[in-house]
Design a protein around this motif. Structure first.
Motif, PDB file in Angstrom:
ATOM      1  N   HIS A  44       0.831  -1.206   0.000  1.00 22.88           N
ATOM      2  CA  HIS A  44       0.000   0.000   0.000  1.00 22.88           C
ATOM      3  C   HIS A  44       0.864   1.254   0.000  1.00 22.88           C
ATOM      4  O   HIS A  44       0.540   2.240  -0.664  1.00 22.88           O
ATOM      5  N   LEU A  45       1.960   1.231   0.743  1.00 21.04           N
ATOM      6  CA  LEU A  45       2.869   2.371   0.774  1.00 21.04           C
ATOM      7  C   LEU A  45       3.458   2.628  -0.609  1.00 21.04           C
ATOM      8  O   LEU A  45       3.541   3.769  -1.056  1.00 21.04           O
ATOM      9  N   ARG A  46       3.846   1.565  -1.298  1.00 22.05           N
ATOM     10  CA  ARG A  46       4.395   1.712  -2.648  1.00 22.05           C
ATOM     11  C   ARG A  46       3.414   2.447  -3.552  1.00 22.05           C
ATOM     12  O   ARG A  46       3.777   3.371  -4.269  1.00 22.05           O
ATOM     13  N   HIS A  47       2.170   2.007  -3.513  1.00 23.84           N
ATOM     14  CA  HIS A  47       1.156   2.631  -4.364  1.00 23.84           C
ATOM     15  C   HIS A  47       0.847   4.055  -3.902  1.00 23.84           C
ATOM     16  O   HIS A  47       0.587   4.933  -4.726  1.00 23.84           O
ATOM     17  N   SER A  48       0.896   4.284  -2.613  1.00 22.87           N
ATOM     18  CA  SER A  48       0.638   5.623  -2.089  1.00 22.87           C
ATOM     19  C   SER A  48       1.688   6.622  -2.560  1.00 22.87           C
ATOM     20  O   SER A  48       1.376   7.794  -2.785  1.00 22.87           O
ATOM     21  N   LEU A  49       2.914   6.173  -2.708  1.00 20.01           N
ATOM     22  CA  LEU A  49       3.987   7.077  -3.113  1.00 20.01           C
ATOM     23  C   LEU A  49       3.865   7.557  -4.563  1.00 20.01           C
ATOM     24  O   LEU A  49       4.580   8.467  -4.969  1.00 20.01           O
ATOM     25  N   VAL A  50       2.969   6.959  -5.323  1.00 22.83           N
ATOM     26  CA  VAL A  50       2.722   7.446  -6.681  1.00 22.83           C
ATOM     27  C   VAL A  50       1.257   7.845  -6.868  1.00 22.83           C
ATOM     28  O   VAL A  50       0.735   7.853  -7.975  1.00 22.83           O
ATOM     29  N   ASN A  51       0.607   8.197  -5.775  1.00 23.00           N
ATOM     30  CA  ASN A  51      -0.793   8.631  -5.803  1.00 23.00           C
ATOM     31  C   ASN A  51      -0.882  10.083  -5.359  1.00 23.00           C
ATOM     32  O   ASN A  51      -0.396  10.445  -4.295  1.00 23.00           O
ATOM     33  N   ASP A  52      -1.520  10.896  -6.151  1.00 22.40           N
ATOM     34  CA  ASP A  52      -1.628  12.332  -5.912  1.00 22.40           C
ATOM     35  C   ASP A  52      -2.187  12.670  -4.533  1.00 22.40           C
ATOM     36  O   ASP A  52      -1.773  13.641  -3.903  1.00 22.40           O
ATOM     37  N   TYR A  53      -3.125  11.881  -4.049  1.00 21.22           N
ATOM     38  CA  TYR A  53      -3.782  12.169  -2.772  1.00 21.22           C
ATOM     39  C   TYR A  53      -2.873  11.946  -1.556  1.00 21.22           C
ATOM     40  O   TYR A  53      -3.224  12.326  -0.453  1.00 21.22           O
TER      41      TYR A  53
ATOM     42  N   PHE B  33      -0.042  13.318  -1.060  1.00 18.12           N
ATOM     43  CA  PHE B  33       0.842  14.461  -0.887  1.00 18.12           C
ATOM     44  C   PHE B  33       0.055  15.720  -0.567  1.00 18.12           C
ATOM     45  O   PHE B  33      -1.076  15.884  -1.007  1.00 18.12           O
ATOM     46  N   ASP B  34       0.691  16.599   0.188  1.00 19.57           N
ATOM     47  CA  ASP B  34       0.152  17.941   0.408  1.00 19.57           C
ATOM     48  C   ASP B  34       0.943  18.856  -0.517  1.00 19.57           C
ATOM     49  O   ASP B  34       2.022  19.324  -0.173  1.00 19.57           O
ATOM     50  N   TRP B  35       0.413  19.085  -1.710  1.00 20.46           N
ATOM     51  CA  TRP B  35       1.129  19.839  -2.732  1.00 20.46           C
ATOM     52  C   TRP B  35       1.212  21.318  -2.393  1.00 20.46           C
ATOM     53  O   TRP B  35       1.988  22.046  -3.007  1.00 20.46           O
ATOM     54  N   ASN B  36       0.428  21.779  -1.423  1.00 21.85           N
ATOM     55  CA  ASN B  36       0.478  23.188  -1.023  1.00 21.85           C
ATOM     56  C   ASN B  36       1.614  23.474  -0.050  1.00 21.85           C
ATOM     57  O   ASN B  36       1.961  24.625   0.176  1.00 21.85           O
TER      58      ASN B  36
ATOM     59  N   GLY C 282      14.157  15.684  -5.604  1.00 22.57           N
ATOM     60  CA  GLY C 282      12.727  15.995  -5.566  1.00 22.57           C
ATOM     61  C   GLY C 282      12.160  15.717  -4.178  1.00 22.57           C
ATOM     62  O   GLY C 282      12.354  14.638  -3.639  1.00 22.57           O
ATOM     63  N   LYS C 283      11.480  16.719  -3.603  1.00 20.46           N
ATOM     64  CA  LYS C 283      10.965  16.584  -2.238  1.00 20.46           C
ATOM     65  C   LYS C 283       9.521  17.036  -2.182  1.00 20.46           C
ATOM     66  O   LYS C 283       9.130  17.978  -2.866  1.00 20.46           O
ATOM     67  N   ALA C 284       8.727  16.363  -1.339  1.00 22.83           N
ATOM     68  CA  ALA C 284       7.322  16.741  -1.186  1.00 22.83           C
ATOM     69  C   ALA C 284       6.835  16.362   0.208  1.00 22.83           C
ATOM     70  O   ALA C 284       7.423  15.515   0.889  1.00 22.83           O
ATOM     71  N   CYS C 285       5.751  17.004   0.604  1.00 19.38           N
ATOM     72  CA  CYS C 285       5.126  16.730   1.891  1.00 19.38           C
ATOM     73  C   CYS C 285       4.207  15.517   1.758  1.00 19.38           C
ATOM     74  O   CYS C 285       3.349  15.459   0.872  1.00 19.38           O
ATOM     75  N   ILE C 286       4.384  14.534   2.649  1.00 22.87           N
ATOM     76  CA  ILE C 286       3.545  13.330   2.648  1.00 22.87           C
ATOM     77  C   ILE C 286       2.665  13.278   3.899  1.00 22.87           C
ATOM     78  O   ILE C 286       2.288  12.214   4.361  1.00 22.87           O
ATOM     79  N   ARG C 287       2.328  14.444   4.409  1.00 22.77           N
ATOM     80  CA  ARG C 287       1.510  14.527   5.622  1.00 22.77           C
ATOM     81  C   ARG C 287       0.226  13.688   5.543  1.00 22.77           C
ATOM     82  O   ARG C 287      -0.145  13.060   6.524  1.00 22.77           O
ATOM     83  N   PRO C 288      -0.480  13.633   4.397  1.00 22.53           N
ATOM     84  CA  PRO C 288      -1.707  12.835   4.348  1.00 22.53           C
ATOM     85  C   PRO C 288      -1.515  11.352   4.658  1.00 22.53           C
ATOM     86  O   PRO C 288      -2.449  10.689   5.109  1.00 22.53           O
TER      87      PRO C 288
END
Length: 183
Positions: free
Chosen positions: A103-112, A114-117, A157-163
């Protein structure tokens, strides 16, 4: 009589053909809609990670989760360097054996996921690494110690994964069997 029977069946056969064509058309429309939906869910992560890294995250046969520590030396052998800071690899486990890792693998390529803001570009304390390898190719995703950010070492490349932070924390806790992942 045979000629009459053939003429009587012809309209029924034509209607059946139209039904088959309609079902085939609906199937194609459904497949196209599914492809578009998946593409829209993955658009931002694919831009963040890149296509090759995203493919490795999803499909690499060799995946491991490693606990990191700050390196005391400048750059010790086997260290991971992120944002100019070296990290030593303390302990690694086979990620395929961790419950919830798929599930984590799939989550890492799912738009939802990430907190893109959240565009926090300040350095983070990277506590864990997900290493994905397939042959000569590899992708290393670092997770911040507070499970709020992810960084791809190869590109920066870095992004917020708070969700998904809570789920990531649970997976890491499960992997190392200790309170590492507790807030």
């Amino acid at each position: 009589m045979t000629t009459n029977e053939t003429t009587d069946n012809a309209p029924g056969q034509m209607a059946g053909r139209y039904v088959l064509l309609a079902v085939f058309g609906l199937g194609l429309a459904g497949a196209g809609g599914g492809w578009w939906y998946q593409h829209s869910l993955q658009r931002h992560p694919l831009q963040l990670w890149g296509g090759d890294a995203a493919r490795l995250i999803l499909r690499a046969n060799n995946a491991e989760l490693c606990r990191l520590g700050r390196a005391v030396e400048l750059v010790p052998p086997g260290a991971i360097v992120a944002e100019g800071e070296p990290y030593r690899v303390d302990k690694c486990v086979d990620a395929a054996r961790i419950p919830g890792f798929l599930h984590l693998r799939h989550s890492l390529v799912n738009d939802y996921s990430f907190d893109w803001n959240d565009a926090d570009t300040v350095g983070h304390d990277w506590g864990f690494a997900l290493r994905f390898r397939e042959g000569e190719q590899s992708a290393t995703v670092l997770l911040s110690a507070d499970f709020q950010y992810a960084l791809l070492v190869e590109t920066g490349g870095k992004a917020c994964i708070r969700p998904i932070a809570r789920g990531v924390r649970e997976i890491v806790g499960e992997a190392f069997g200790d309170a590492t992942a507790e807030p």
